[in-house]
Every structure is written in C-alpha cells, then in structure tokens.
Design a protein around this motif. Structure first.
Motif, PDB file in Angstrom:
ATOM      1  N   MET A   1      -0.422   7.191  12.795  1.00 43.63           N
ATOM      2  CA  MET A   1      -1.540   6.595  13.484  1.00 43.63           C
ATOM      3  C   MET A   1      -2.340   5.766  12.484  1.00 43.63           C
ATOM      4  N   ALA A   2      -2.528   4.517  12.779  1.00 43.25           N
ATOM      5  CA  ALA A   2      -3.239   3.608  11.877  1.00 43.25           C
ATOM      6  C   ALA A   2      -4.739   3.664  12.135  1.00 43.25           C
ATOM      7  N   THR A   3      -5.507   3.478  11.089  1.00 45.91           N
ATOM      8  CA  THR A   3      -6.957   3.380  11.199  1.00 45.91           C
ATOM      9  C   THR A   3      -7.307   1.906  11.137  1.00 45.91           C
ATOM     10  N   VAL A   4      -8.102   1.452  12.090  1.00 52.43           N
ATOM     11  CA  VAL A   4      -8.499   0.050  12.139  1.00 52.43           C
ATOM     12  C   VAL A   4     -10.013  -0.022  11.996  1.00 52.43           C
ATOM     13  N   ILE A   5     -10.474  -0.839  11.067  1.00 55.28           N
ATOM     14  CA  ILE A   5     -11.905  -1.052  10.869  1.00 55.28           C
ATOM     15  C   ILE A   5     -12.190  -2.514  11.175  1.00 55.28           C
ATOM     16  N   TRP A  38     -12.922   7.080   0.936  1.00 54.47           N
ATOM     17  CA  TRP A  38     -11.633   7.643   1.319  1.00 54.47           C
ATOM     18  C   TRP A  38     -11.277   8.822   0.410  1.00 54.47           C
ATOM     19  N   LYS A  41     -13.479  11.939   1.068  1.00 56.41           N
ATOM     20  CA  LYS A  41     -13.172  12.675   2.304  1.00 56.41           C
ATOM     21  C   LYS A  41     -12.023  13.668   2.137  1.00 56.41           C
ATOM     22  N   PRO A  62      -9.919  15.856   7.699  1.00 59.58           N
ATOM     23  CA  PRO A  62      -9.236  15.146   6.618  1.00 59.58           C
ATOM     24  C   PRO A  62      -8.186  16.039   5.974  1.00 59.58           C
ATOM     25  N   VAL A  94      -0.570   6.795   4.097  1.00 59.16           N
ATOM     26  CA  VAL A  94      -0.808   5.978   5.299  1.00 59.16           C
ATOM     27  C   VAL A  94       0.060   4.760   5.351  1.00 59.16           C
TER      28      VAL A  94
END
Length: 94
Positions: A1-5, A38, A41, A62, A94
């Motif tokens: 699952m990608a994190t998008v900002i 990052w 966390k 996390p 990731v």
C-alpha cells in the motif's frame, strides 16, 4: 500500500517567483523533515503480538523494530534541480 502526500504548492510558487533558487532549499528542508519524521515513527507504536524472538507492531501502527536496518536505511538524496527522493534501502521496505 503506497502512501501519497499531496501538497498545495500555490503559496510556495508565489514566494519562489520573487526569490530565484529558493525552491531547492525549501524542497531539501521538506525532504529532510519527512525523513526525520519517518524515522521517528518507527517503533513508536503500541506493541502487538509477541512471538519467540519478535514483537509485532499493533494493527494499523508503525512497524516494530527488530534490528533497526529498515529505519537506518531511510535516506534523502537530491534528484537533480530542486527535487529530492526520500526512500529506504531494504528489499522489504516501501
């Protein structure tokens, strides 16, 4: 699952129009701040299920830390111009 900002950069574009070259400094500062957050966390969540030699992270939290290899592999590098890459250096990251 990608994190998008997603960042609304309209205010930054107005500032950059009046200060040539500032975009690289801003991008670098943001990239290094993301890297620091990052890393901070990692291992900061509640513990999950305990196994013989490993304590998993709690669901939705996390990652738990076993060796520190993942956290220590997180790095920021320039990608030309005013772009930076924040990435990890392990195969299971990731």
């Amino acid at each position: 699952m990608a994190t998008v900002i997603i960042i609304d950069d309209a205010p930054l574009r107005r500032i950059m129009a009046n200060m040539p070259g500032i975009e690289g400094k801003i991008a670098g500062a943001l990239a290094f701040a993301i890297e620091a957050k990052w890393k901070a966390k990692q291992g900061s969540g509640n513990p999950g299920r305990a196994y013989k030699r490993h304590v998993a992270s709690a669901p939705g939290g996390p990652p738990a830390i076993d060796t520190g290899a993942f956290r220590n592999s997180i790095h920021t590098e320039p990608d030309g111009g005013s772009s930076y890459i924040v990435a990890d250096g392990v195969g299971y990251g990731v």
